[in-house]
Design a protein around this motif. Structure first.
Motif, PDB file in Angstrom:
ATOM      1  N   CYS A   1     -11.478   8.131   0.660  1.00  0.00           N
ATOM      2  CA  CYS A   1     -11.155   8.071   2.086  1.00  0.00           C
ATOM      3  C   CYS A   1     -10.389   9.310   2.538  1.00  0.00           C
ATOM      4  O   CYS A   1     -10.125   9.471   3.733  1.00  0.00           O
ATOM      5  CB  CYS A   1     -10.349   6.824   2.409  1.00  0.00           C
ATOM      6  N   GLY A   2     -10.015  10.174   1.583  1.00  0.00           N
ATOM      7  CA  GLY A   2      -9.295  11.390   1.915  1.00  0.00           C
ATOM      8  C   GLY A   2      -7.791  11.282   1.757  1.00  0.00           C
ATOM      9  O   GLY A   2      -7.077  12.283   1.821  1.00  0.00           O
ATOM     10  N   ARG A   3      -7.292  10.065   1.538  1.00  0.00           N
ATOM     11  CA  ARG A   3      -5.859   9.870   1.365  1.00  0.00           C
ATOM     12  C   ARG A   3      -5.489   9.944  -0.119  1.00  0.00           C
ATOM     13  O   ARG A   3      -6.359   9.933  -0.983  1.00  0.00           O
ATOM     14  CB  ARG A   3      -5.431   8.540   1.981  1.00  0.00           C
ATOM     15  N   THR A   4      -4.204   9.984  -0.387  1.00  0.00           N
ATOM     16  CA  THR A   4      -3.724  10.105  -1.760  1.00  0.00           C
ATOM     17  C   THR A   4      -3.069   8.811  -2.215  1.00  0.00           C
ATOM     18  O   THR A   4      -2.306   8.190  -1.471  1.00  0.00           O
ATOM     19  CB  THR A   4      -2.699  11.255  -1.872  1.00  0.00           C
ATOM     20  N   GLY A   5      -3.359   8.410  -3.438  1.00  0.00           N
ATOM     21  CA  GLY A   5      -2.662   7.294  -4.060  1.00  0.00           C
ATOM     22  C   GLY A   5      -3.154   5.913  -3.718  1.00  0.00           C
ATOM     23  O   GLY A   5      -2.435   4.927  -3.951  1.00  0.00           O
ATOM     24  N   CYS A   6      -4.365   5.782  -3.162  1.00  0.00           N
ATOM     25  CA  CYS A   6      -4.908   4.448  -2.871  1.00  0.00           C
ATOM     26  C   CYS A   6      -5.077   3.667  -4.174  1.00  0.00           C
ATOM     27  O   CYS A   6      -5.284   4.224  -5.254  1.00  0.00           O
ATOM     28  CB  CYS A   6      -6.248   4.567  -2.160  1.00  0.00           C
TER      29      CYS A   6
ATOM     30  N   GLY B   1      -8.409  -1.884  -1.472  1.00  0.00           N
ATOM     31  CA  GLY B   1      -8.508  -0.699  -2.322  1.00  0.00           C
ATOM     32  C   GLY B   1      -7.760   0.488  -1.770  1.00  0.00           C
ATOM     33  O   GLY B   1      -7.501   1.452  -2.498  1.00  0.00           O
ATOM     34  N   HIS B   2      -7.403   0.414  -0.488  1.00  0.00           N
ATOM     35  CA  HIS B   2      -6.714   1.539   0.135  1.00  0.00           C
ATOM     36  C   HIS B   2      -5.232   1.261   0.372  1.00  0.00           C
ATOM     37  O   HIS B   2      -4.585   1.967   1.152  1.00  0.00           O
ATOM     38  CB  HIS B   2      -7.429   1.917   1.434  1.00  0.00           C
ATOM     39  N   MET B   3      -4.702   0.247  -0.315  1.00  0.00           N
ATOM     40  CA  MET B   3      -3.249   0.066  -0.304  1.00  0.00           C
ATOM     41  C   MET B   3      -2.614   1.261  -1.013  1.00  0.00           C
ATOM     42  O   MET B   3      -3.043   1.635  -2.115  1.00  0.00           O
ATOM     43  CB  MET B   3      -2.849  -1.226  -1.037  1.00  0.00           C
ATOM     44  N   PRO B   4      -1.599   1.894  -0.437  1.00  0.00           N
ATOM     45  CA  PRO B   4      -0.988   3.076  -1.056  1.00  0.00           C
ATOM     46  C   PRO B   4       0.024   2.686  -2.127  1.00  0.00           C
ATOM     47  O   PRO B   4       1.238   2.664  -1.897  1.00  0.00           O
ATOM     48  CB  PRO B   4      -0.306   3.767   0.136  1.00  0.00           C
ATOM     49  N   VAL B   5      -0.465   2.391  -3.323  1.00  0.00           N
ATOM     50  CA  VAL B   5       0.408   1.919  -4.393  1.00  0.00           C
ATOM     51  C   VAL B   5       0.816   3.019  -5.364  1.00  0.00           C
ATOM     52  O   VAL B   5       1.733   2.827  -6.165  1.00  0.00           O
ATOM     53  CB  VAL B   5      -0.257   0.761  -5.180  1.00  0.00           C
ATOM     54  N   ALA B   6       0.126   4.159  -5.340  1.00  0.00           N
ATOM     55  CA  ALA B   6       0.396   5.227  -6.306  1.00  0.00           C
ATOM     56  C   ALA B   6       0.525   6.559  -5.579  1.00  0.00           C
ATOM     57  O   ALA B   6      -0.390   7.392  -5.613  1.00  0.00           O
ATOM     58  CB  ALA B   6      -0.720   5.293  -7.351  1.00  0.00           C
ATOM     59  N   PRO B   7       1.650   6.800  -4.892  1.00  0.00           N
ATOM     60  CA  PRO B   7       1.816   8.013  -4.083  1.00  0.00           C
ATOM     61  C   PRO B   7       1.557   9.314  -4.841  1.00  0.00           C
ATOM     62  O   PRO B   7       1.110  10.293  -4.252  1.00  0.00           O
ATOM     63  CB  PRO B   7       3.278   7.925  -3.624  1.00  0.00           C
ATOM     64  N   ALA B   8       1.819   9.302  -6.141  1.00  0.00           N
ATOM     65  CA  ALA B   8       1.597  10.513  -6.930  1.00  0.00           C
ATOM     66  C   ALA B   8       0.199  10.545  -7.548  1.00  0.00           C
ATOM     67  O   ALA B   8      -0.101  11.420  -8.360  1.00  0.00           O
ATOM     68  CB  ALA B   8       2.655  10.609  -8.028  1.00  0.00           C
ATOM     69  N   GLY B   9      -0.642   9.601  -7.159  1.00  0.00           N
ATOM     70  CA  GLY B   9      -1.968   9.508  -7.745  1.00  0.00           C
ATOM     71  C   GLY B   9      -2.959  10.481  -7.154  1.00  0.00           C
ATOM     72  O   GLY B   9      -2.611  11.386  -6.395  1.00  0.00           O
TER      73      GLY B   9
END
Length: 426
Positions: A275-280, A262-270
């Motif tokens: 988890c605090g990261r963007t685009g997971c 679920g935390h693969m960064p597939v949508a950088p603009a998402g």
């Protein structure tokens, strides 16, 4: 090993070896009956290579422990030759319990050794807005209720396995991080042991997607078709997790933290993930993402106090009615599901990609774009031979997998169960 006074050197070792050998042979017979179905003693001896006298003794002990029972005679099933009494898996008095903590519900299931459900409960709870102590208090009540149901039928609880959505260290019984719960560094097993009154049965904790994958793998072993050995399970709720089985074994990774797909960064603009990261990936395919696309903020289906299956039933109703906004949201989520799914297929090349959790419930609308993405984005011919299937386990997969882990220990060591299924230690 310390020798008793007056004993001959090696005598205790020989005795220990004998005990280990018998324990192993009990396991061989019990697992053989589970895998092959009811068998006569003579057939078990022929299949396993054990002699007939040994098999008769082993079967007698397994019957005494309540793990096998006498079935029909072979002649009653149309077998030729001298009839033999068949034995079959029993285990109705031996149960494993699985319990799950998720973002918006708690669940518990008890299964007996033959896989029959003794009790199953799920209660809506807004876990994400509660502290760990309050949540564990509520879960302990559910577990005690399940154990009491096992006790009522005169059974023995073989163990309890806790499923949580996050990074788990199973060996220490600790949860390292669960972003969607807002939990970190929680000694789950130790805390639950206190709440359950330091029970005699073992307690374990594992990642919920891992346990769901084990349940899905077991589901794939049923039936006459070739058995699946490699699969990826995608389970979706508010968060998204993945469990991977390769060569029939769960893939945990070097430190036990695999499966956080679920935390693969597939949508950088998402959007921002829990988890605090963007685009997971889960920011575009999780249940929250779907509901945000399909509904208004005040829509009742967004209420976490409503059971997740009721919420999904309403989404299903709207989709079947052809509601444009719902169908558009499902199409968008399905497309993103395909993008991430194709990445996993390219890396792992599983036999099957199994949809679990809410992905399975809404599979009729999500499966096609996922299959299309695999066909378009997977480099191997014909999607690398991977097919997409929907699990029939729904939101019970993790708790069933947890219950099965405890029961597997009995198949490996039948002496964990007291004679006459009393639950008393030998």
């Amino acid at each position: 090993m310390t020798l008793t006074e007056g004993s001959r050197p090696g005598r205790g070792v020989v005795a220990a070896d004998h005990v280990s050998l018998r324990r192993n042979n009990l396991s061989v017979v019990l697992r053989h009956v589970r895998e092959m179905g009811s068998r006569s003693r003579a057939r078990i001896a022929a299949d396993t290579g054990l002699n007939k006298a040994t098999v008769s003794s082993l079967v007698a002990e397994l019957v005494e422990r309540g793990l096998l029972r006498e079935g029909l005679a072979e002649s009653e099933r149309g077998a030729l030759g001298r009839p033999g009494q068949l034995v079959e898996l029993d285990g109705s008095a031996v149960c494993g319990v699985g319990a799950e903590i998720n973002v918006d519900y708690l669940a518990v299931t008890a299964l007996d050794l033959s896989g029959e459900t003794v009790i199953e409960r799920r209660v809506p709870l807004d876990v994400a807005h509660l502290d760990p102590s309050t949540t564990l208090d509520q879960l302990a009540k559910l577990i005690l209720h399940a154990v009491a149901a096992v006790d009522v039928r005169g059974g023995q609880t073989a163990g309890v396995t806790l499923a949580v959505p996050g990074l788990v260290q199973s060996a220490t019984g600790s949860l390292k991080l669960a972003p969607n719960l807002g939990w970190a560094e929680v000694p789950v097993v130790e805390s639950m042991r206190e709440r359950l009154g330091d029970p005699a049965y073992p307690l374990r904790v594992d990642n919920e997607a891992n346990l769901a994958a084990l349940a899905a793998y077991a589901e794939m072993q049923i039936g006459p078709e070739d058995k699946i050995q490699d699969l990826v399970l995608l389970t979706g709720a508010v968060g998204v997790g993945g469990g991977m089985v390769t060569g029939g074994h769960l893939l945990r990774g070097g430190h036990g933290f695999s499966g956080e797909v679920g935390h693969m960064p597939v949508a950088p603009a998402g959007g921002t993930c829990g988890c605090g990261r963007t685009g997971c990936w889960e920011t575009v395919v999780g249940l929250t993402a779907l509901l945000q696309k399909a509904t208004e903020p005040d829509d009742p289906v967004r209420d976490p106090s409503l059971d997740v299956e009721q919420r999904l039933a309403e989404i299903t109703r709207r989709a079947e009615a052809g509601e444009a906004r719902t169908l558009k949201a499902l199409a968008e989520v399905g497309e993103w599901l395909g993008i991430g799914g194709a990445i996993l297929v390219n890396i792992l090349n599983p036999d099957v990609l199994v949809l679990g959790g809410y992905f399975a419930v809404l599979g009729p609308w999500l499966k096609e774009p996922l299959e299309s993405a695999i066909a378009d984005r997977v480099i191997a011919p014909e999607g690398g031979g991977c097919r997409v299937v929907q699990s029939d386990l729904g939101f019970t997969a993790a708790v069933r997998g947890g219950a099965q882990i405890s029961l597997d220990q009995v198949f490996l060591d039948p002496t964990l169960v007291g004679r006459a299924a009393t639950g008393m230690a030998q």
